[in-house]
Each structure stands twice: as structure tokens, then as C-alpha cells.
Design an enzyme around this catalytic site. Sequence first.
Site, PDB file in Angstrom:
ATOM      1  N   LYS A  34      -5.424  -1.812   6.649  1.00  0.00           N
ATOM      2  CA  LYS A  34      -6.140  -0.870   7.541  1.00  0.00           C
ATOM      3  C   LYS A  34      -7.552  -0.468   7.106  1.00  0.00           C
ATOM      4  O   LYS A  34      -8.147   0.396   7.733  1.00  0.00           O
ATOM      5  CB  LYS A  34      -5.305   0.391   7.704  1.00  0.00           C
ATOM      6  CG  LYS A  34      -5.122   1.156   6.398  1.00  0.00           C
ATOM      7  CD  LYS A  34      -4.629   2.568   6.612  1.00  0.00           C
ATOM      8  CE  LYS A  34      -4.427   3.287   5.297  1.00  0.00           C
ATOM      9  NZ  LYS A  34      -4.041   4.672   5.411  1.00  0.00           N
ATOM     10  N   LYS A  93      -6.609  -5.382  15.671  1.00  0.00           N
ATOM     11  CA  LYS A  93      -5.918  -4.438  16.571  1.00  0.00           C
ATOM     12  C   LYS A  93      -6.049  -4.902  18.026  1.00  0.00           C
ATOM     13  O   LYS A  93      -5.094  -4.849  18.796  1.00  0.00           O
ATOM     14  CB  LYS A  93      -6.483  -3.017  16.407  1.00  0.00           C
ATOM     15  CG  LYS A  93      -6.085  -2.356  15.095  1.00  0.00           C
ATOM     16  CD  LYS A  93      -4.584  -2.074  15.019  1.00  0.00           C
ATOM     17  CE  LYS A  93      -4.131  -1.820  13.613  1.00  0.00           C
ATOM     18  NZ  LYS A  93      -2.687  -1.828  13.412  1.00  0.00           N
ATOM     19  N   ASN A 148       0.837  -1.212   0.000  1.00  0.00           N
ATOM     20  CA  ASN A 148       0.000   0.000   0.000  1.00  0.00           C
ATOM     21  C   ASN A 148       0.867   1.256   0.000  1.00  0.00           C
ATOM     22  O   ASN A 148       0.529   2.258   0.641  1.00  0.00           O
ATOM     23  CB  ASN A 148      -0.943  -0.006   1.211  1.00  0.00           C
ATOM     24  CG  ASN A 148      -2.090   0.969   1.036  1.00  0.00           C
ATOM     25  OD1 ASN A 148      -2.584   1.173  -0.079  1.00  0.00           O
ATOM     26  ND2 ASN A 148      -2.523   1.591   2.122  1.00  0.00           N
ATOM     27  N   SER A 180      -5.321   1.663  17.547  1.00  0.00           N
ATOM     28  CA  SER A 180      -6.337   2.545  16.968  1.00  0.00           C
ATOM     29  C   SER A 180      -7.450   2.810  17.968  1.00  0.00           C
ATOM     30  O   SER A 180      -7.784   1.953  18.797  1.00  0.00           O
ATOM     31  CB  SER A 180      -6.925   1.842  15.738  1.00  0.00           C
ATOM     32  OG  SER A 180      -8.069   2.493  15.280  1.00  0.00           O
ATOM     33  N   TYR A 240     -10.867  -5.855  10.966  1.00  0.00           N
ATOM     34  CA  TYR A 240      -9.733  -4.940  11.169  1.00  0.00           C
ATOM     35  C   TYR A 240      -9.610  -4.566  12.649  1.00  0.00           C
ATOM     36  O   TYR A 240      -8.534  -4.677  13.246  1.00  0.00           O
ATOM     37  CB  TYR A 240      -9.887  -3.669  10.313  1.00  0.00           C
ATOM     38  CG  TYR A 240      -8.907  -2.594  10.722  1.00  0.00           C
ATOM     39  CD1 TYR A 240      -7.552  -2.717  10.406  1.00  0.00           C
ATOM     40  CD2 TYR A 240      -9.304  -1.488  11.480  1.00  0.00           C
ATOM     41  CE1 TYR A 240      -6.635  -1.754  10.815  1.00  0.00           C
ATOM     42  CE2 TYR A 240      -8.400  -0.524  11.887  1.00  0.00           C
ATOM     43  CZ  TYR A 240      -7.071  -0.655  11.554  1.00  0.00           C
ATOM     44  OH  TYR A 240      -6.165   0.291  11.975  1.00  0.00           O
TER      45      TYR A 240
HETATM   46  P1  NAD Z   1      -0.528   2.557   5.201  1.00  0.00           P
HETATM   47  O1  NAD Z   1      -1.274   1.486   4.478  1.00  0.00           O
HETATM   48  O2  NAD Z   1      -0.312   3.856   4.516  1.00  0.00           O
HETATM   49  O3  NAD Z   1       0.890   2.006   5.673  1.00  0.00           O
HETATM   50  C1  NAD Z   1       1.124   0.656   5.987  1.00  0.00           C
HETATM   51  C2  NAD Z   1       2.384   0.224   5.267  1.00  0.00           C
HETATM   52  O4  NAD Z   1       2.657  -1.126   5.609  1.00  0.00           O
HETATM   53  C3  NAD Z   1       2.264   0.286   3.746  1.00  0.00           C
HETATM   54  O5  NAD Z   1       3.398   0.950   3.215  1.00  0.00           O
HETATM   55  C4  NAD Z   1       2.230  -1.180   3.324  1.00  0.00           C
HETATM   56  O6  NAD Z   1       2.838  -1.367   2.055  1.00  0.00           O
HETATM   57  C5  NAD Z   1       3.000  -1.837   4.446  1.00  0.00           C
HETATM   58  N1  NAD Z   1       2.643  -3.237   4.701  1.00  0.00           N
HETATM   59  C6  NAD Z   1       1.415  -3.774   4.894  1.00  0.00           C
HETATM   60  N2  NAD Z   1       1.513  -5.086   5.105  1.00  0.00           N
HETATM   61  C7  NAD Z   1       2.837  -5.399   5.069  1.00  0.00           C
HETATM   62  C8  NAD Z   1       3.569  -6.591   5.228  1.00  0.00           C
HETATM   63  N3  NAD Z   1       2.974  -7.761   5.434  1.00  0.00           N
HETATM   64  N4  NAD Z   1       4.916  -6.544   5.144  1.00  0.00           N
HETATM   65  C9  NAD Z   1       5.553  -5.379   4.913  1.00  0.00           C
HETATM   66  N5  NAD Z   1       4.911  -4.209   4.747  1.00  0.00           N
HETATM   67  C10 NAD Z   1       3.558  -4.225   4.826  1.00  0.00           C
HETATM   68  O7  NAD Z   1      -1.283   2.771   6.591  1.00  0.00           O
HETATM   69  P2  NAD Z   1      -1.119   3.938   7.673  1.00  0.00           P
HETATM   70  O8  NAD Z   1      -2.313   4.792   7.599  1.00  0.00           O
HETATM   71  O9  NAD Z   1       0.210   4.531   7.581  1.00  0.00           O
HETATM   72  O10 NAD Z   1      -1.250   3.069   8.997  1.00  0.00           O
HETATM   73  C11 NAD Z   1      -0.110   2.598   9.695  1.00  0.00           C
HETATM   74  C12 NAD Z   1      -0.561   1.803  10.900  1.00  0.00           C
HETATM   75  O11 NAD Z   1      -1.371   2.633  11.728  1.00  0.00           O
HETATM   76  C13 NAD Z   1      -1.413   0.572  10.573  1.00  0.00           C
HETATM   77  O12 NAD Z   1      -1.056  -0.443  11.483  1.00  0.00           O
HETATM   78  C14 NAD Z   1      -2.817   1.046  10.826  1.00  0.00           C
HETATM   79  O13 NAD Z   1      -3.668  -0.009  11.174  1.00  0.00           O
HETATM   80  C15 NAD Z   1      -2.606   1.993  11.993  1.00  0.00           C
HETATM   81  N6  NAD Z   1      -3.649   3.024  12.124  1.00  0.00           N
HETATM   82  C16 NAD Z   1      -3.944   3.800  11.039  1.00  0.00           C
HETATM   83  C17 NAD Z   1      -4.949   4.766  11.153  1.00  0.00           C
HETATM   84  C18 NAD Z   1      -5.339   5.610   9.967  1.00  0.00           C
HETATM   85  O14 NAD Z   1      -6.461   6.124   9.952  1.00  0.00           O
HETATM   86  N7  NAD Z   1      -4.483   5.791   8.956  1.00  0.00           N
HETATM   87  C19 NAD Z   1      -5.611   4.932  12.373  1.00  0.00           C
HETATM   88  C20 NAD Z   1      -5.263   4.127  13.452  1.00  0.00           C
HETATM   89  C21 NAD Z   1      -4.279   3.170  13.310  1.00  0.00           C
HETATM   90  C1  WQD Z   2     -14.715  10.192   9.454  1.00  0.00           C
HETATM   91  C2  WQD Z   2     -16.133  10.770   9.441  1.00  0.00           C
HETATM   92  C3  WQD Z   2     -17.727   9.372   8.339  1.00  0.00           C
HETATM   93  C4  WQD Z   2     -16.147   9.721   4.315  1.00  0.00           C
HETATM   94  C5  WQD Z   2     -11.522   5.203  10.375  1.00  0.00           C
HETATM   95  C6  WQD Z   2     -11.442   3.808  10.919  1.00  0.00           C
HETATM   96  C7  WQD Z   2     -10.754   3.811  12.261  1.00  0.00           C
HETATM   97  C8  WQD Z   2      -9.403   4.514  12.177  1.00  0.00           C
HETATM   98  C9  WQD Z   2      -9.547   5.874  11.598  1.00  0.00           C
HETATM   99  C10 WQD Z   2      -7.693   2.905  11.602  1.00  0.00           C
HETATM  100  C11 WQD Z   2     -17.201   9.723   9.723  1.00  0.00           C
HETATM  101  C12 WQD Z   2     -17.567  10.688   7.615  1.00  0.00           C
HETATM  102  C13 WQD Z   2     -16.336   9.847   5.674  1.00  0.00           C
HETATM  103  C14 WQD Z   2     -17.073  10.320   3.420  1.00  0.00           C
HETATM  104  C15 WQD Z   2     -18.292  11.169   5.310  1.00  0.00           C
HETATM  105  N1  WQD Z   2      -8.505   3.812  11.288  1.00  0.00           N
HETATM  106  N2  WQD Z   2     -17.403  10.551   6.161  1.00  0.00           N
HETATM  107  N3  WQD Z   2     -18.109  11.027   3.963  1.00  0.00           N
HETATM  108  O1  WQD Z   2     -14.569   6.002  10.149  1.00  0.00           O
HETATM  109  O2  WQD Z   2     -13.896   7.747  11.885  1.00  0.00           O
HETATM  110  O3  WQD Z   2     -12.304   5.990  11.253  1.00  0.00           O
HETATM  111  O4  WQD Z   2     -10.222   5.779  10.308  1.00  0.00           O
HETATM  112  O5  WQD Z   2      -7.500   2.390  12.666  1.00  0.00           O
HETATM  113  O6  WQD Z   2     -10.590   2.490  12.639  1.00  0.00           O
HETATM  114  O7  WQD Z   2     -12.760   3.299  11.057  1.00  0.00           O
HETATM  115  O8  WQD Z   2     -12.807   7.758   9.620  1.00  0.00           O
HETATM  116  O9  WQD Z   2     -12.332   9.264   7.754  1.00  0.00           O
HETATM  117  O10 WQD Z   2     -13.701   7.184   7.323  1.00  0.00           O
HETATM  118  O11 WQD Z   2     -14.693   9.041   8.607  1.00  0.00           O
HETATM  119  O12 WQD Z   2     -19.260  11.797   5.737  1.00  0.00           O
HETATM  120  O13 WQD Z   2     -16.966  10.185   2.190  1.00  0.00           O
HETATM  121  O14 WQD Z   2     -16.405  11.257   8.116  1.00  0.00           O
HETATM  122  O15 WQD Z   2     -19.086   8.966   8.337  1.00  0.00           O
HETATM  123  O16 WQD Z   2     -18.198  10.333  10.473  1.00  0.00           O
HETATM  124  P1  WQD Z   2     -13.535   6.853  10.749  1.00  0.00           P
HETATM  125  P2  WQD Z   2     -13.328   8.292   8.243  1.00  0.00           P
END
Ligand code: NAD
Ligand code: WQD
Length: 342
Positions: free
Chosen positions: A86, A155, A36, A126, A151
Site C-alpha cells: 500500500k 487499485k 506487513n 481507495s 499502487y
Molecule cells: P496493511 O499493510 O496494514 O495490511 C495489509 C495486510 O496484508 C498485512 O498484514 C500484510 O502482511 C498482508 N499481505 C500483503 N500481501 C499479502 C499477500 N500476498 N498474502 C497474504 N497477506 C498479504 O494495510 P492496511 O492499511 O490495513 O490496508 C488494507 C487494504 O486497504 C489494502 O488493500 C490497502 O491498499 C487498502 N487501503 C489502505 C488505505 C490506508 O491508508 N491504510 C487507504 C485506502 C485503501
Molecule cells: C496526508 C496529508 C501530506 C506526512 C495516502 C495514499 C492514498 C491512501 C491514503 C491508500 C498530505 C501531509 C504527510 C508528513 C505532511 N492510501 N503530510 N507531512 O497522501 O493523503 O494518502 O494514504 O490507498 O492512496 O496516497 O495520506 O497521510 O500520506 O498525507 O504534511 O510527514 O499530510 O502532504 O497532505 P495521503 P498521507
Amino acid sequence: MARILVTGGLGYIGSHTVVELIQSGYEVVIVDNLSNSEVNVLDGIESITGVRPAFEKIDICDKSAFQACFSKHGSIDAVIHFAAYKAVGESIEKSLDYYYNNVYGLLQLLSSMRANGVKHLIFSSSCTVYGQPDKLPIDETAPRKPATSPYGNTKQMCEDIIRDAIVSYHDFTAILLRYFNPIGAHPSAKIGELPKGVPNNLVPFVTQTAAGIRKELSVFGDDYNTPDGSAIRDYIYVVDLAKAHVKAMQRLLAGSNKSELEIFNLGTGKGVSVLELVHSFMAATGVKVPYKIVGRRAGDTEEVWADSSLAEKELGWTARTPLNEVLLSAWNWEKKVRGIKE
Ligand code: NAD
Ligand code: WQD
């Protein structure tokens, strides 16, 4: 100089954290399978920091390749583990892929760490582990609710696996960081979020709509019990979030952690509604975002925001960047990616 292995270090949060680590004097080894992300993120990191970190294109589930990577890079002082899938919706359709990548991937990581005597871990958790909270803001003592997606379940399972590993093996310390909603991009616009296909998350959808790639934003619900009826979240700037990892790393390496396993919420402590965010984006950028109100999205919670006072007290960290600046950074990144000139 401590050497940090960063899994998923070319991804969205990982790349911003790598920049902050390098700028704080750490040596970084990135492991990413590019499932990704793009390899040219390395150019962005190098252009910002002047340092090109070591990069290994490895799947963390590939035990022998991962083990060889540890051997090749010598003594690793600590790991930050971002690598995971994710997307909440996708995890419902491809649950086994999510359990394999996120849970088996962590197991591989932990056994490689043990085999190589690496004793410190920071894990990307998360706010999803809290589900619909009983009270707001959410602090770290809030109960974890049954996960509403595979997902979210990965976590929770990963948190439990790390907790159990700490009990089993001595001298192993970890910090779980529970992120709220990370948004925005580096102020240089050299790295940012690269969602594939139609974005699920709000801010990438807003910036793509502003760029004319999407016709209009669907606001999912205006009948929530909130001041303007749209759902409320805690949007945290990805650069502020990245800086928290540096603080957590300093704490683990200095041994100033108060227990083997510590958990910190990372948010701003302020809830922002979908409509507020859209209007703030338009005010900050001067660009119109056409939107329509549609029904609620299945599985969404009404209101979520963090109590991050523990991170402030223990890590000396707070989210500092104002929302308008964060939204402008997201827009500058979108313009850069799309080649949009003012
Ligand atoms: P992202 O997808 O941009 O980054 C994840 C990276 O991990 C990518 O570069 C992907 O290529 C790599 N990857 C995935 N599986 C792999 C594997 N098996 N081996 C090696 N590389 C692998 O995601 P992000 O938004 O940067 O999220 C990073 C972390 O934070 C994740 O664990 C995600 O669950 C967590 N997180 C993200 C959010 C969010 O909203 N972005 C919120 C809470 C937690
Ligand atoms: C935010 C708000 C939507 C898109 C997700 C994961 C959570 C964590 C963070 C990884 C919500 C609204 C969204 C759109 C909208 N990730 N929305 N129109 O759902 O709070 O959290 O990312 O751990 O686990 O669930 O984030 O950015 O999708 O939505 O109205 O086209 O925006 O309904 O209220 P969310 P989001």
C-alpha cells in the site's frame, strides 16, 4: 454463523475489521503472510473479543497453499480482501512487486473463490482512484483519473478485474469500498497501525514525533489554495471504517445489494487540513508536536474529501467518531507500542 475469510486480516484495517466481524457474530478465518504485520496482532484481537480467530500464514499468490486453505476451512460464505502492498512512494520504486502482489494476488483469490463456490467479495479500494477531483466533495460517480502511481494503478486494475469477473460469472457479487484516509487505533489500544521504518502517512508521523522518535514533523506545503495553506484530506476513523465492512457484509449475505457490483466511498464528508490536524492532536493530547513548514510533497493533491451519502443511504453507515477522540486513540496506541507511561 457465516464464515468469512479475511485476507490481510492481521494488518491495520484488517485487524480492526476482524474485531468488528467477531463482535457481530461472524466466524473469521484470517489469511496473512505477515509481510506487513505481526502474528501477535492475533493476541490483541483475542484480548478484545475473547475469540482467537483461525489464522493461516499463507501468501495469497501461492496458489496451492491458498487452495488448500479453502479446502481446510470448509464452506466460506464470503471474502474480505485487504491483502496488498500500500505504500505509494515504494510502488514507484518497486512497481513489478506491486503489480504482482496486488493484481496477481487478486487473480489468485478470484480463481480460488470460483473453485470453491464462494460468491461474495468485499474489496479494499481507495480514494486514490479519483486522483485530483474536478469537484468536491467526491461522490462515486466522479471519474477515475489516470493513476499517478503503480499502487493507484493496481487499485484501478483490481476494480476493473472484479467488474469483469462479475460479467463473466453468474451469481458473483462484490462491493468495492473506497477508503479515504484511515487513521486512529482501537479504543482498547490493543491493536493499531504498525508502520515499518519512517512513516509516510501523516498521523503515524505525528504520533512518533509526539513520542520523541522523530525530531519534528515536516508539513508538506503551506501555499495550497486552502484556508490555512496546508493540504486537506478526509480522515476516517479505522473503527468506523471497520464497521462499514460489517454493514457491507450483511448486505451481500442478505442479498439486499441493488446490483452485482456496488461501490461506496467511506469518509467523514469533512475536510481537515494538515495544520488543523496537528493542532487538534496537540489540543486532544496535551502533547507538543514540533513542526516546520517545508515544500510540497511531489504527487500530493490539494484537497480531497468524500461524499459518503450513498453509504449512509444504502448501508446505513456514517462515520461517527469525533476527530479529537480519534487522535487520542492514535496517541494511546503509540504510547502502548513505545511503553510510554503518562
Ligand atoms: P496493511 O499493510 O496494514 O495490511 C495489509 C495486510 O496484508 C498485512 O498484514 C500484510 O502482511 C498482508 N499481505 C500483503 N500481501 C499479502 C499477500 N500476498 N498474502 C497474504 N497477506 C498479504 O494495510 P492496511 O492499511 O490495513 O490496508 C488494507 C487494504 O486497504 C489494502 O488493500 C490497502 O491498499 C487498502 N487501503 C489502505 C488505505 C490506508 O491508508 N491504510 C487507504 C485506502 C485503501
Ligand atoms: C496526508 C496529508 C501530506 C506526512 C495516502 C495514499 C492514498 C491512501 C491514503 C491508500 C498530505 C501531509 C504527510 C508528513 C505532511 N492510501 N503530510 N507531512 O497522501 O493523503 O494518502 O494514504 O490507498 O492512496 O496516497 O495520506 O497521510 O500520506 O498525507 O504534511 O510527514 O499530510 O502532504 O497532505 P495521503 P498521507
